[in-house]
Design a protein around this motif. Structure first.
Motif, PDB file in Angstrom:
ATOM      1  N   SER A  64      -3.080   3.009   6.941  1.00 46.49           N
ATOM      2  CA  SER A  64      -3.302   2.091   5.820  1.00 46.49           C
ATOM      3  C   SER A  64      -2.276   0.964   5.935  1.00 46.49           C
ATOM      4  O   SER A  64      -1.449   0.944   6.862  1.00 46.49           O
ATOM      5  CB  SER A  64      -3.212   2.827   4.483  1.00 46.49           C
ATOM      6  OG  SER A  64      -1.865   2.973   4.100  1.00 46.49           O
ATOM      7  N   GLY A  65      -2.306   0.040   4.992  1.00 48.85           N
ATOM      8  CA  GLY A  65      -1.392  -1.102   5.053  1.00 48.85           C
ATOM      9  C   GLY A  65       0.071  -0.688   5.116  1.00 48.85           C
ATOM     10  O   GLY A  65       0.874  -1.290   5.847  1.00 48.85           O
ATOM     11  N   THR A  66       0.411   0.340   4.401  1.00 51.27           N
ATOM     12  CA  THR A  66       1.802   0.803   4.374  1.00 51.27           C
ATOM     13  C   THR A  66       2.284   1.202   5.767  1.00 51.27           C
ATOM     14  O   THR A  66       3.441   0.971   6.126  1.00 51.27           O
ATOM     15  CB  THR A  66       1.946   1.986   3.375  1.00 51.27           C
ATOM     16  OG1 THR A  66       1.409   1.561   2.119  1.00 51.27           O
ATOM     17  CG2 THR A  66       3.381   2.412   3.197  1.00 51.27           C
ATOM     18  N   PHE A  91       5.010  -4.037  -4.817  1.00 53.55           N
ATOM     19  CA  PHE A  91       4.829  -3.937  -3.370  1.00 53.55           C
ATOM     20  C   PHE A  91       6.058  -4.436  -2.610  1.00 53.55           C
ATOM     21  O   PHE A  91       6.365  -3.938  -1.525  1.00 53.55           O
ATOM     22  CB  PHE A  91       3.530  -4.619  -2.924  1.00 53.55           C
ATOM     23  CG  PHE A  91       2.328  -3.803  -3.313  1.00 53.55           C
ATOM     24  CD1 PHE A  91       1.971  -2.671  -2.584  1.00 53.55           C
ATOM     25  CD2 PHE A  91       1.581  -4.108  -4.446  1.00 53.55           C
ATOM     26  CE1 PHE A  91       0.896  -1.875  -2.967  1.00 53.55           C
ATOM     27  CE2 PHE A  91       0.506  -3.324  -4.837  1.00 53.55           C
ATOM     28  CZ  PHE A  91       0.161  -2.209  -4.093  1.00 53.55           C
ATOM     29  N   ARG A  94       8.231  -1.486  -2.578  1.00 54.40           N
ATOM     30  CA  ARG A  94       7.813  -0.479  -1.593  1.00 54.40           C
ATOM     31  C   ARG A  94       8.249  -0.866  -0.179  1.00 54.40           C
ATOM     32  O   ARG A  94       8.706  -0.022   0.601  1.00 54.40           O
ATOM     33  CB  ARG A  94       6.294  -0.299  -1.623  1.00 54.40           C
ATOM     34  CG  ARG A  94       5.880   0.808  -0.641  1.00 54.40           C
ATOM     35  CD  ARG A  94       4.396   0.905  -0.453  1.00 54.40           C
ATOM     36  NE  ARG A  94       3.720   1.403  -1.638  1.00 54.40           N
ATOM     37  CZ  ARG A  94       2.386   1.533  -1.720  1.00 54.40           C
ATOM     38  NH1 ARG A  94       1.628   1.221  -0.672  1.00 54.40           N
ATOM     39  NH2 ARG A  94       1.820   1.983  -2.811  1.00 54.40           N
ATOM     40  N   THR A 138       6.642 -10.265   0.294  1.00 57.45           N
ATOM     41  CA  THR A 138       5.247  -9.941  -0.008  1.00 57.45           C
ATOM     42  C   THR A 138       4.536 -11.254  -0.308  1.00 57.45           C
ATOM     43  O   THR A 138       4.901 -11.930  -1.279  1.00 57.45           O
ATOM     44  CB  THR A 138       5.178  -8.998  -1.228  1.00 57.45           C
ATOM     45  OG1 THR A 138       6.048  -7.892  -0.987  1.00 57.45           O
ATOM     46  CG2 THR A 138       3.767  -8.503  -1.456  1.00 57.45           C
ATOM     47  N   ASN A 140       1.344 -11.984  -1.225  1.00 56.70           N
ATOM     48  CA  ASN A 140       0.604 -11.947  -2.484  1.00 56.70           C
ATOM     49  C   ASN A 140       0.985 -10.642  -3.179  1.00 56.70           C
ATOM     50  O   ASN A 140       0.627  -9.565  -2.700  1.00 56.70           O
ATOM     51  CB  ASN A 140      -0.894 -12.004  -2.187  1.00 56.70           C
ATOM     52  CG  ASN A 140      -1.723 -12.146  -3.452  1.00 56.70           C
ATOM     53  OD1 ASN A 140      -1.752 -13.207  -4.068  1.00 56.70           O
ATOM     54  ND2 ASN A 140      -2.383 -11.079  -3.855  1.00 56.70           N
ATOM     55  N   THR A 142       0.403  -8.016  -5.279  1.00 55.62           N
ATOM     56  CA  THR A 142      -0.772  -7.451  -5.929  1.00 55.62           C
ATOM     57  C   THR A 142      -0.456  -6.812  -7.285  1.00 55.62           C
ATOM     58  O   THR A 142      -1.317  -6.718  -8.144  1.00 55.62           O
ATOM     59  CB  THR A 142      -1.397  -6.400  -4.988  1.00 55.62           C
ATOM     60  OG1 THR A 142      -1.459  -6.977  -3.676  1.00 55.62           O
ATOM     61  CG2 THR A 142      -2.791  -5.996  -5.392  1.00 55.62           C
ATOM     62  N   ASP A 169       4.390  -9.053   4.154  1.00 50.61           N
ATOM     63  CA  ASP A 169       3.273  -8.212   3.721  1.00 50.61           C
ATOM     64  C   ASP A 169       2.156  -9.156   3.269  1.00 50.61           C
ATOM     65  O   ASP A 169       2.263  -9.809   2.233  1.00 50.61           O
ATOM     66  CB  ASP A 169       3.750  -7.322   2.554  1.00 50.61           C
ATOM     67  CG  ASP A 169       2.615  -6.529   1.903  1.00 50.61           C
ATOM     68  OD1 ASP A 169       1.437  -6.827   2.165  1.00 50.61           O
ATOM     69  OD2 ASP A 169       2.929  -5.616   1.110  1.00 50.61           O
ATOM     70  N   VAL A 171      -1.035  -8.030   2.949  1.00 42.53           N
ATOM     71  CA  VAL A 171      -2.157  -7.089   2.800  1.00 42.53           C
ATOM     72  C   VAL A 171      -3.231  -7.647   1.861  1.00 42.53           C
ATOM     73  O   VAL A 171      -4.413  -7.525   2.138  1.00 42.53           O
ATOM     74  CB  VAL A 171      -1.676  -5.693   2.344  1.00 42.53           C
ATOM     75  CG1 VAL A 171      -2.864  -4.776   2.086  1.00 42.53           C
ATOM     76  CG2 VAL A 171      -0.771  -5.064   3.408  1.00 42.53           C
ATOM     77  N   SER A 172      -2.827  -8.280   0.756  1.00 44.86           N
ATOM     78  CA  SER A 172      -3.857  -8.792  -0.155  1.00 44.86           C
ATOM     79  C   SER A 172      -4.035 -10.307  -0.048  1.00 44.86           C
ATOM     80  O   SER A 172      -4.576 -10.929  -0.943  1.00 44.86           O
ATOM     81  CB  SER A 172      -3.544  -8.381  -1.594  1.00 44.86           C
ATOM     82  OG  SER A 172      -2.297  -8.909  -2.008  1.00 44.86           O
ATOM     83  N   GLN A 194      -9.020  -2.963   4.324  1.00 44.84           N
ATOM     84  CA  GLN A 194      -9.818  -2.701   3.106  1.00 44.84           C
ATOM     85  C   GLN A 194      -9.667  -3.709   1.981  1.00 44.84           C
ATOM     86  O   GLN A 194     -10.088  -3.440   0.871  1.00 44.84           O
ATOM     87  CB  GLN A 194      -9.483  -1.300   2.576  1.00 44.84           C
ATOM     88  CG  GLN A 194      -8.197  -1.180   1.755  1.00 44.84           C
ATOM     89  CD  GLN A 194      -6.943  -0.960   2.576  1.00 44.84           C
ATOM     90  OE1 GLN A 194      -6.942  -1.208   3.771  1.00 44.84           O
ATOM     91  NE2 GLN A 194      -5.874  -0.515   1.963  1.00 44.84           N
ATOM     92  N   LYS A 195      -9.064  -4.854   2.249  1.00 47.01           N
ATOM     93  CA  LYS A 195      -8.914  -5.812   1.143  1.00 47.01           C
ATOM     94  C   LYS A 195      -9.761  -7.053   1.420  1.00 47.01           C
ATOM     95  O   LYS A 195     -10.968  -6.957   1.427  1.00 47.01           O
ATOM     96  CB  LYS A 195      -7.435  -6.085   0.907  1.00 47.01           C
ATOM     97  CG  LYS A 195      -6.733  -4.758   0.559  1.00 47.01           C
ATOM     98  CD  LYS A 195      -5.709  -4.842  -0.505  1.00 47.01           C
ATOM     99  CE  LYS A 195      -5.206  -3.450  -0.846  1.00 47.01           C
ATOM    100  NZ  LYS A 195      -3.870  -3.444  -1.423  1.00 47.01           N
TER     101      LYS A 195
HETATM  102  C1  LIG Z   1      -2.833  -2.713  -0.999  1.00 46.49           C
HETATM  103  C2  LIG Z   1      -1.493  -3.234  -0.658  1.00 46.49           C
HETATM  104  C3  LIG Z   1      -0.642  -2.575   0.240  1.00 46.49           C
HETATM  105  C4  LIG Z   1      -0.973  -1.380   1.072  1.00 46.49           C
HETATM  106  O1  LIG Z   1      -1.563  -0.357   0.565  1.00 46.49           O
HETATM  107  P1  LIG Z   1      -2.171   0.828   1.453  1.00 46.49           P
HETATM  108  O2  LIG Z   1      -2.705   1.700   0.382  1.00 46.49           O
HETATM  109  O3  LIG Z   1      -1.073   1.430   2.228  1.00 46.49           O
HETATM  110  O4  LIG Z   1      -3.224   0.211   2.338  1.00 46.49           O
HETATM  111  C5  LIG Z   1       0.560  -3.162   0.570  1.00 46.49           C
HETATM  112  N1  LIG Z   1       0.924  -4.319   0.036  1.00 46.49           N
HETATM  113  C6  LIG Z   1       0.142  -5.002  -0.809  1.00 46.49           C
HETATM  114  C7  LIG Z   1       0.611  -6.316  -1.316  1.00 46.49           C
HETATM  115  C8  LIG Z   1      -1.093  -4.486  -1.186  1.00 46.49           C
HETATM  116  O5  LIG Z   1      -1.885  -5.180  -2.006  1.00 46.49           O
END
Ligand SMILES: *Cc1c(COP(=O)(O)O)cnc(C)c1O
Length: 369
Positions: A64-66, A91, A94, A138, A140, A142, A169, A171-172, A194-195
Motif C-alpha cells: 500500500s502507499g505506506t 499523514f 505517519r 505530504t 496533499n 488527506t 508523499d 499518495v492523494s 487506489q487513489k
Molecule cells: C491514503 C494515503 C496514504 C497511504 O495509505 P495506504 O493505506 O498505506 O495506502 C498515505 N498518505 C496519504 C496522504 C494518503 O492519502
C-alpha cells in the motif's frame, strides 16, 4: 454516476472505471513473460506525466502507499541520520513515525491542522534547524484537505539546504494534481494505485530521482524487499524483483489509458471544479471549511460539521439514507470533521448526488433535532 448505486466518496480506495473493472478479469500471465514486460513498461511510461518526471526511476512495489513511504526513507536515510518532518496533519505524522520507528532522529516543523506550511516560516526555521539527510513532506494532506505549496517548499529547501533530499508523499495527489517532480526538484515522490490513479489497492508507485538513487547506491544498509537499486534494475528489464500484483498492473494500465486520453490538464481542472462545488454547497448547508480556503485540496474536501451534529452520525445517515460513503476526520477531529474524496473516477452527478444527500440528511436533523 460512477459507482453502480454506491456513491463511494471516501478518500480511498476510489471507484474503478468500467474498463478497469474489465481488466481485472484478465487471465494470469508470468511476470517474466514478454506480454507482461511490455505492459509494465507501458505503465511506467504512462506514469511519467502524472509525476512530472522524465528522469526518475519509477518503481512499482507491491504494497500500500505506506510501504512506498517506508521504501523512500529506508533507501535514502541511513541509521543514525536525521530527518526534518514538515507537516500539517495525520499523514505527515505517519511519515515521520516511520522514520522514528527505524531509529532516525526526527525534528518537526508542525503547522496546525487545517493550515498549510508557510514557506517563509519554513525558511526561518531552517536557519536554526539541525543538519539532516532528508525532509519529509505530504503534498496533499488527506486528513485535513490541505494542498501544501510543494513548489515553494521545495524552492526554500533548495536554497537553504541544497544538500538535503526532499521525500514527498503524493499518495492523494499524483494523477489529480500537478506534481512537477523534475522542475520542482523533488527527490522521491510516492503514490499508490487506489487513489487518483483509479486502480485497486496493491501497488505503491515510487518515483526516485537521480539524487535519491545515488543516496540509495551509497546506502550502508538498504532494505531487502523494498530495495530501490534492485527494483530499478528489474524495471529496466520490464519486470519487478518479486511477483507483483499482476491484476492491479492490468487495472492500472486501463486507468492510465483513460487518464492519457482525457489529458492531465483537463483532469486537474475537473478535480478543482468538483472541489469548489463541494465547498460552496456544503457551506450553504451549514458546514464550515476546515482547510484554509487558499490551500484547499482539489481531491479531498474537509468540512467542520454544523454545531451539535456529530460527524459519525452524519456519516452513518448518509450511508443509510443515500448509499453515500464519506470519511470522518482524523485524531482530535474525528467527530467534528467530515471528509469527502472526489478524486479519480468521479463525475459531476456523483458530487451532486452527494450534495443532495447532505441537504436531505441535514434538513431532517433540523426538522427533528
Ligand atoms: C491514503 C494515503 C496514504 C497511504 O495509505 P495506504 O493505506 O498505506 O495506502 C498515505 N498518505 C496519504 C496522504 C494518503 O492519502
Amino acid at each position: 454516476m460512477t459507482g453502480g448505486g454506491r456513491n463511494l466518496r471516501i478518500t480511498g480506495p476510489t471507484p474503478l472505471p468500467p474498463a478497469t473493472l474489465d481488466a481485472l478479469r484478465r487471465p494470469m500471465v508470468s511476470h517474466r513473460s514478454e506480454e507482461f514486460r511490455s505492459l509494465l513498461s507501458g505503465v511506467v511510461r504512462s506514469l511519467r506525466p502524472a509525476f512530472g518526471t522524465a528522469e526518475a526511476a519509477i518503481l512499482p512495489f507491491t504494497a500500500s502507499g505506506t510501504g512506498g513511504l517506508e521504501a523512500a526513507i529506508l533507501n535514502t536515510v541511513a541509521p543514525g541520520e536525521r530527518v526534518l518532518s514538515i507537516r500539517c496533519g495525520h499523514f505527515g505524522e505517519r511519515f515521520a513515525e516511520i522514520a522514528a520507528h527505524y531509529g532516525l532522529e526526527v525534528v518537526a516543523l508542525e503547522t496546525p491542522w487545517g493550515r498549510a506550511t508557510d514557506p517563509e516560516a519554513l525558511r526561518r526555521w531552517l536557519r536554526t534547524a539541525p543538519v539532516a539527510r532528508a525532509a519529509l513532506l505530504t503534498h496533499n494532506e488527506t486528513s485535513t484537505g490541505v494542498l501544501e505549496p510543494v513548489g515553494e517548499v521545495a524552492a526554500v529547501l533548495r536554497r537553504e539546504r541544497p544538500e538535503m533530499l526532499l521525500l514527498v508523499d503524493g499518495v492523494s495527489s499524483v494523477g489529480a494534481v500537478e506534481v512537477e517532480m523534475d522542475s520542482r526538484g523533488l527527490d522521491v515522490v510516492v503514490t499508490a494505485s487506489q487513489k487518483a490513479l483509479m486502480a485497486p489497492p496493491g501497488l505503491a508507485l515510487v518515483a526516485a530521482g537521480p539524487r535519491a538513487l545515488e543516496a540509495a547506491a551509497r546506502h550502508p544498509a538498504r532494505p531487502y524487499y523494498l530495495d530501490f537499486a534492485r527494483m530499478r534494475a528489474a524495471t529496466e528489464e520490464g519486470t519487478t524483483t518479486y511477483t507483483p500484483a499482476i491484476s492491479v498492473v492490468f487495472a492500472l494500465a486501463a486507468s492510465l489509458e483513460r487518464l492519457g486520453s482525457q489529458g492531465l490538464p483537463r483532469v486537474f481542472e475537473h478535480h478543482r471544479r468538483l472541489a469548489s462545488r463541494c465547498r460552496e454547497v456544503l457551506a450553504a448547508v451549514g458546514l464550515r471549511p476546515f482547510a484554509d480556503p487558499l490551500h484547499a485540496s482539489p481531491t479531498v474536501t474537509a468540512m467542520l460539521t454544523p454545531a451539535g451534529v456529530s460527524a459519525s452520525w452524519l456519516r452513518r445517515r448518509l450511508e443509510e439514507e443515500a448509499s453515500v460513503f464519506v470519511s470522518q476526520g482524523r485524531g482530535a477531529f474525528k467527530d467534528s470533521v467530515i471528509r469527502i474524496g472526489h478524486l479519480g473516477f468521479v463525475d459531476g452527478d456523483d458530487v451532486e448526488g452527494l450534495l443532495g444527500a447532505f441537504r436531505a440528511v441535514l434538513r431532517e436533523e433540523v426538522a427533528t433535532g
